[in-house]
Every structure is written in C-alpha cells, then in structure tokens.
Write an enzyme that holds these catalytic residues in place. Structure first.
Site, PDB file in Angstrom:
ATOM      1  CD  GLU A   1      16.491 -13.334  -8.343  1.00 42.04           C
ATOM      2  OE1 GLU A   1      15.979 -13.733  -7.429  1.00 42.04           O
ATOM      3  OE2 GLU A   1      16.105 -12.047  -8.699  1.00 42.04           O
TER       4      GLU A   1
ATOM      5  CG  ASN B   1       1.616   0.910   4.142  1.00 37.35           C
ATOM      6  OD1 ASN B   1       1.428  -0.212   3.931  1.00 37.35           O
ATOM      7  ND2 ASN B   1       3.017   1.477   3.882  1.00 37.35           N
ATOM      8  N   GLY B   2      -0.442  -0.663   6.293  1.00 40.97           N
ATOM      9  CA  GLY B   2      -0.044  -1.617   7.372  1.00 40.97           C
ATOM     10  C   GLY B   2      -1.215  -2.710   7.950  1.00 40.97           C
TER      11      GLY B   2
ATOM     12  CE  LYS C   1      13.203 -11.666 -10.550  1.00 40.97           C
ATOM     13  NZ  LYS C   1      13.759 -11.223  -9.277  1.00 40.97           N
TER      14      LYS C   1
ATOM     15  CB  CYS D   1      -0.923   0.086   1.186  1.00 43.20           C
ATOM     16  SG  CYS D   1      -2.206  -1.318   1.274  1.00 43.20           S
TER      17      CYS D   1
ATOM     18  CD1 TRP E   1      -0.385  -6.329  -3.088  1.00 42.74           C
ATOM     19  CD2 TRP E   1      -0.470  -6.717  -0.909  1.00 42.74           C
ATOM     20  NE1 TRP E   1       0.072  -7.730  -2.739  1.00 42.74           N
ATOM     21  CE2 TRP E   1      -0.273  -7.930  -1.660  1.00 42.74           C
ATOM     22  CE3 TRP E   1      -0.436  -7.218   0.522  1.00 42.74           C
ATOM     23  CZ2 TRP E   1       0.243  -9.391  -1.058  1.00 42.74           C
ATOM     24  CZ3 TRP E   1      -0.425  -8.238   1.064  1.00 42.74           C
ATOM     25  CH2 TRP E   1      -0.099  -9.366   0.256  1.00 42.74           C
TER      26      TRP E   1
ATOM     27  CE  LYS F   1      11.205  -3.111  -6.416  1.00 40.35           C
ATOM     28  NZ  LYS F   1      11.514  -4.332  -7.151  1.00 40.35           N
TER      29      LYS F   1
ATOM     30  CD  GLU G   1       9.203 -11.619  -8.906  1.00 44.00           C
ATOM     31  OE1 GLU G   1       8.751 -11.187  -7.955  1.00 44.00           O
ATOM     32  OE2 GLU G   1      10.527 -11.461  -9.109  1.00 44.00           O
TER      33      GLU G   1
ATOM     34  CG  HIS H   1      19.471 -36.909  -4.127  1.00 39.01           C
ATOM     35  ND1 HIS H   1      19.740 -38.261  -3.923  1.00 39.01           N
ATOM     36  CD2 HIS H   1      20.378 -36.266  -4.524  1.00 39.01           C
ATOM     37  CE1 HIS H   1      21.205 -38.196  -3.694  1.00 39.01           C
ATOM     38  NE2 HIS H   1      21.784 -36.887  -4.209  1.00 39.01           N
TER      39      HIS H   1
ATOM     40  NE  ARG I   1       4.581   1.843  -0.487  1.00 37.96           N
ATOM     41  CZ  ARG I   1       5.598   1.656   0.310  1.00 37.96           C
ATOM     42  NH1 ARG I   1       6.628   1.987  -0.122  1.00 37.96           N
ATOM     43  NH2 ARG I   1       5.372   1.428   1.733  1.00 37.96           N
TER      44      ARG I   1
HETATM   45  O1  M6R Z   1      12.759  -5.023  -0.619  1.00 40.95           O
HETATM   46  P1  M6R Z   1      13.178  -6.311  -0.052  1.00 40.95           P
HETATM   47  O2  M6R Z   1      14.615  -6.938  -0.857  1.00 40.95           O
HETATM   48  O3  M6R Z   1      13.315  -6.597   1.164  1.00 40.95           O
HETATM   49  O4  M6R Z   1      12.213  -7.515  -0.774  1.00 40.95           O
HETATM   50  C1  M6R Z   1      12.307  -8.724  -0.800  1.00 40.95           C
HETATM   51  C2  M6R Z   1      11.126  -9.415  -1.571  1.00 40.95           C
HETATM   52  O5  M6R Z   1       9.796  -8.989  -1.368  1.00 40.95           O
HETATM   53  C3  M6R Z   1      11.662  -9.111  -3.191  1.00 40.95           C
HETATM   54  O6  M6R Z   1      12.871  -9.495  -3.314  1.00 40.95           O
HETATM   55  C4  M6R Z   1      10.701  -9.878  -4.009  1.00 40.95           C
HETATM   56  O7  M6R Z   1      10.730 -11.231  -3.811  1.00 40.95           O
HETATM   57  C5  M6R Z   1      10.660  -9.464  -5.421  1.00 40.95           C
HETATM   58  N1  M6R Z   1       9.286  -9.448  -5.934  1.00 40.95           N
HETATM   59  C6  M6R Z   1      11.395 -10.512  -6.336  1.00 40.95           C
HETATM   60  O8  M6R Z   1      11.630 -10.009  -7.592  1.00 40.95           O
END
Ligand code: M6R
Length: 615
Positions: free
Chosen positions: A488, A101-102, A492, A2, A75, A610, A495, A511, A27
């Site tokens: 990673e 926000n929270g 990517k 948010c 969000w 984000k 998501e 395994h 956000r």
């Molecule tokens: O702001 P941060 O690095 O703490 O965020 C951590 C994760 O939320 C962030 O890396 C998330 O996994 C991304 N969407 C990955 O691309």
C-alpha cells in the site's frame, strides 16, 4: 469512471451542472461538457478538453440560459481525451444530446449498422453510437424519446448510465442505467441527476437510486416515473434520505483532499467503530454478520475480491480471518477472479471489498460468485452504491466521502471493519478467547487517539520527504500483517508522485530484488515489534550491507533498528493485527509530501480516476 450530472427545474441549469461537475471531477478529468436547452429553444453543447475549469473558461460569454441540462466529466476509454470526444454528444440532426458513463461493448457492430443507414460519426467514442441509435429509432419508429431509449437499451450491450435530452421537449430528461450508477435527487419542483449523491446534497437530501435495467422519465413539474426497460412496467419508487453533509465534500482549509482525508482518520475511525464495540469491550456488534450467523459459522472458505488499495486491505483481512476465525481465506484480484473458472461452493462466503462500491471488476466478481451459490457480503464506503445493493448482506465502513483519488481513510476503515468482523466471527465460532477479544477490541478503540499522535509527527515526515523527493525508485518492505502495508505504501507513492516503487515481502527480496539495491534506491522498511521482528532486522542489515538507504517504521522505543537505519519513524505499540492501521499513516504522509514537493496534482493524479467503473 466518468461522472454525469443533470438538472431540470426553474433555476439556471448551467450553475448547477458546473458545480456538480466539480464534485464529480474525481471520477475522471480528461474533459468535461454541458448541454442545455436555452430559453430560446436551442440545444447548446459546450465542451472542452481538461478539467471543469477549462470548460468554464470556454463557456464564458456563451448563451448559458436554460433550466434543463445534462453534463459530463470524462475518463477516456474510447478515443483520446480531446474536445471532440468529450461528452455530451449530439445526434446527427443536432436534436438530441446524451451523456454516458460506462462502455458500450457492441459499439462497432451498432456503428456499422448505423453507417449503412446514413449516419456518420464525428468522434471516436462508443457513446456517440448510443445517441445516434436513439435518434435513428425515434425517427424510423416515429416514437417518443422514452420509447427510443427503451428500445436502444435492448440493443446496447455493455455498461451505461445515460442521460438524454431532446431539443423538441425542453421539459424532459430521460435517464437509464445498466451497471453504472445513477442517482436522482428529488427537490421542490426540480430534479437532479448524478453518478453519485455528492452533486445533489446541497439541494436536497431526498434521492432515488436507479436500479439496473430501469429508465427514469423526469418531467418538469411532474411526478418522477421509473420503468423497467424490458417490460415497460412502472417500478415502485423508493425515496432514500441522504446522510451526508456539504462540509464533508469541502477541503476544510487543507490544500488537498488527500491531506484532509489523512488528517480526518482519527474521527473517521471513531465513526467506523462507533456503536460496534460494546463499552466493556467484550463484544462486537455488526448486524450484517449477526443476522447471517449460521452462514459464517458454516463457512468453508472466505474469498475476498477487491482491487488496488482495497485488495491490500483484503490481504490484511486474510491474516485476521485466519488468525481469529480459523477459516481459510483466499484473496483475489477481482479482475482476475471474474474471468477465471473458480471453484466456488455453497458454503463459501465471498466478500467484495470496495470503497466506492462501484468498481466494475469487483461487482462482476461478486455476481459470478453469487451465480455459483456463494453468500456474498459487501464492505463498502459509499452508501447505496452498486455493490451493497447487489450483496446478500454487508457492512459499511462509515468514513465519509473520500474525494482524493489516492485512497487513505477508506483503507484504514476497511482494515478496522475486517478486524471487528474477525473478532465477532471468532467469538461466535469460539476460535478467539475472551481475553484476546477484549485486548484487541480495546486496542481498536485506542486506534483513533494513536493515529492522532502519529499525525502530530507530520513535520518530521515532511522533512524526510524533502530528502527523498528526487529518488527515482523506492522499495517498500514488510512482513506478515505489514507486507500488505508495504504494498500500500508503494502504491500511494506511485500513484501520486509518479515515482516507481515496489512493495515486497522483506524476506523475498533476497531472491532477486536485492540486486536493485544501491545508494540511489531507498528502502522503506516496516520493522515493528511483531513475531518476525528479528527477521526483519536481518533484512534491514542485508539492505544496509549493499549500501542502501533505509527509512524504518518502528515501534516506539526501538533502539536496535534506530542504530541501523538511516531514518526512523516511530509508531505506538498495539496488538500486532492492528499495526497496519498505524504504519499506514506515515506511509500516506510520506507519499503525500513527496508528491507535493514534485508539484504533482495530488488529488487528481494523471491517468487515474476515483471510481473505476470500466474494465
Ligand atoms: O472503490 P474501490 O475500493 O473498489 O477502488 C479500488 C481501486 O480502484 C482503488 O483502491 C485505487 O487503487 C486507488 N487509487 C488507490 O489509492
């Protein structure tokens, strides 16, 4: 999650609020809304499910007048994403509006109590409880909005950044924070309010970061006042000058922020390195480490806490610190660490790794370690965010604002900082020899140019993406420094394309996971020339023997894997510990182009935000 925005001044608030919401949309984008006190004294709230564009459409032809307002992009946490649950929320009488926000943890208890006092609720949100509570306190105590908010913050348990307006006082916004970020922009006769500085920078570079437990009284044409919510004492206001430009917040001709951010990496890493490696490559300077040299020399253990992509960077950090500093390292998911009963000693160093510096779990994990006596160090991107403010020391990655929800340039910035840190600590401890230091340090300086070369192959990767766009599952395999790269790469893809992908240590595959391999399950294998290269080659053969398709990321000039794999992407040779910085680039591009081919919303994938400021 948010984002909140606020404005008070002489301009039309609506325009500033909408522009601010666009900036904060990363956000959360389940719904958005604005509340403005109009020229005729009405408190108008307009809100709409979906993105800010939907709100703009809805607000057309409405009364958009007024030079004071608050706004929100959501969000969803409590209650589905719909118009009713969208913020701002009105108080029962319609006099007060609030954005939040929270999450309010004790909202059911508060709701019950308010219901007994005759309050009814229209939404399913925790937020509506806050606005009703404030109104209830105001009316029963016959007090000011400030006093009511101060009292409400004593009763609310949870995380919040709130902004509140009262129809009867069109010259004031009250804002408060606890665990969720809030920044106030100080302009000429006007104030701005936002969850981060991005909506503010185009109007002023002077900002005040609100601290936990503080309440701001923002009166039109008057000096800003900040108070401690508990003691009601006036806090000292520190004005910080922002070092950010509007260009950094625009797409700059790219179709998506993610692509822009991928292509920015040669420059962002040059910025990250700048001034930190001496010209002769013989020393690394990171003041946050040097100023606490003794702590690092005496460290019994390093614990790195992080989430998502940052957690993957942390896994690379473990290799780096163990290789060059000979300090044992554990890497923990922040969300697990914070609710565990960890053994943390006074000689432990906890590193909180976070792009945003606002991730709730990471923040809570660092507070836990701090309470147990550990030295806490932050590696973050967003300057002035909550984690750097809560740590004993730290180091920024300096890669500029990352807007695309999928982290790209922050990942390479984090790995670069971890590499520089490990060299510096290793040098201080004498666990890295001068020759190794000089080689790795000069390789770090080569990284921006090498990434530039890899980016030059984007068309090849775009073509490759066309072949795999319709795969339903992917396996990403890697070993050693590039096992986290495999994780990673898979994240990517997942998501932003919504294709299921699994990252795996290449040798672990046999395994169990190998049972999944068939002609329809492509494997992306990172098979660069490292100390386990031969073993990875074996793993590729195992995949091929089961009819699996292999996309291999190899070191330039490799012929062995080229003969074996179906498709090959070459990256230049570099010190092994830095290879994840190069292998990340084709993985980012592959995920990006597949997602674009599938017509996905690359910058704002479904269900994500984000900055994850909730649990
Ligand atoms: O702001 P941060 O690095 O703490 O965020 C951590 C994760 O939320 C962030 O890396 C998330 O996994 C991304 N969407 C990955 O691309």
């Amino acid at each position: 999650m948010c984002g909140i925005v606020g404005y008070i001044g002489s301009k039309r608030a609506y325009d500033i609020l909408i522009q601010g919401l666009h900036r904060l949309e990363y956000r959360g984008y389940d719904s958005s809304g604005v509340a403005m006190i109009s020229e005729s004294g009405e408190l108008n709230i307009y809100k709409s499910k979906g993105k800010v564009e939907a709100l703009e459409h809805f607000a057309q032809n409405k009364d958009l007048s007024g030079a004071i307002g608050i706004a929100h992009t959501r969000w969803a946490t409590h209650g589905e994403p719909n118009d009713i649950n969208a913020h701002p929320h009105y108080s029962q009488s319609g006099r007060i509006a609030l954005v939040h926000n929270g999450t309010i943890e004790n909202y059911t208890v508060l709701k019950e109590a308010l219901t007994q006092h005759g309050y009814s609720f229209v939404s399913q949100t925790d937020t509506e409880v806050a606005v009703q509570l404030i109104e209830y306190i105001m009316l029963t105590n016959n007090c000011s909005l400030f006093d009511a908010v101060a009292e409400a913050t004593k009763r609310i348990v949870g995380a919040y950044a709130i902004a509140v307006v009262d129809r009867q006082n069109p010259n004031q916004i009250i804002a408060a924070r606890q665990s969720s970020p809030l920044v106030i922009g100080v302009g000429e006769g006007e104030y701005f309010l936002a969850s981060d500085a991005t909506p503010i920078i185009e109007y002023t570079n002077k900002v005040v970061y609100l601290n936990d437990g503080e309440i701001a009284v923002i009166n039109r044409g008057e000096e800003l006042k900040v108070y401690d919510a508990k003691s009601a004492e006036c806090s000292k206001i520190e004005i910080t000058e922002l070092q950010m430009s509007i260009e950094q917040l625009e797409k700059g001709g790219y179709p998506h922020f993610m692509l822009k951010e991928i292509f920015e990496q040669p420059r962002t890493l040059a910025d990250c390195i700048s001034g930190r490696i001496s010209a002769d490559g013989k020393s690394v300077v990171l003041s946050g480490v040097i100023e606490h040299k003794e702590r690092f020399l005496n460290a019994g253990r390093i614990i790195i806490v992080a989430c998502g992509t940052s957690w993957h960077a942390a896994l690379i950090g473990k290799h780096l610190f163990e290789d060059y500093c000979r300090i044992p390292v554990v890497v923990e998911y922040a969300s697990e660490f914070r609710y565990s009963n960890p053994v943390v000693g006074k000689n432990d160093i906890l590193i909180a790794l976070s792009q945003s510096g606002e991730t709730a779990d990471t923040l809570a994990a660092l507070e836990l370690a701090k309470a147990k006596g550990a030295f806490v160090f932050g590696i973050c991107n967003v300057i002035g965010s909550s984690i750097p403010r809560a740590t004993d020391s730290g180091c920024y990655i300096h890669v500029g604002p990352e807007i695309g929800v999928a982290s790209t340039k922050a990942f390479t910035g984090q790995v670069t900082v971890l590499a520089m840190m490990s060299l510096l600590i290793g040098q201080m401890k004498g666990t890295v020899d001068q020759q190794t230091l000089a080689t790795v340090a000069s390789d770090i300086r080569r990284v921006p140019a090498l990434i530039d070369d890899i980016l030059g192959m984007h068309e090849q990767i775009e073509d490759l993406a066309k072949i795999f766009t319709y795969a339903h599952n992917f396996l990403y395999l890697g070993r050693g420094y590039n096992y986290p790269s495999a994780l990673e790469g898979a994240l990517k893809l997942k998501e932003i394309s919504y294709i299921h992908a699994e990252g795996y240590p290449a040798a672990e595959m046999k395994h169990g996971t190998i049972a999944l391999i068939d002609n329809d399950m492509p494997s992306v294998v990172i098979a660069i020339k490292d100390n386990v290269y031969d073993k990875t080659v074996n793993n590729i053969q195992q995949v091929k023997a089961r009819g699996g398709k292999v996309v291999a990321i190899v070191t330039e000039g490799d012929t062995i894997v080229r003969d074996m794999a179906d498709y090959v992407i070459e990256v230049p040779e570099i010190s092994e510990c830095l290879t994840p910085l190069l292998t990340a680039i084709p993985l980012q591009l592959l995920a990006y182009y597949i997602a674009v081919n599938k017509g996905r919303n690359v910058d704002q994938p479904r269900n994500l935000a984000k900055s994850v400021t909730v649990e």
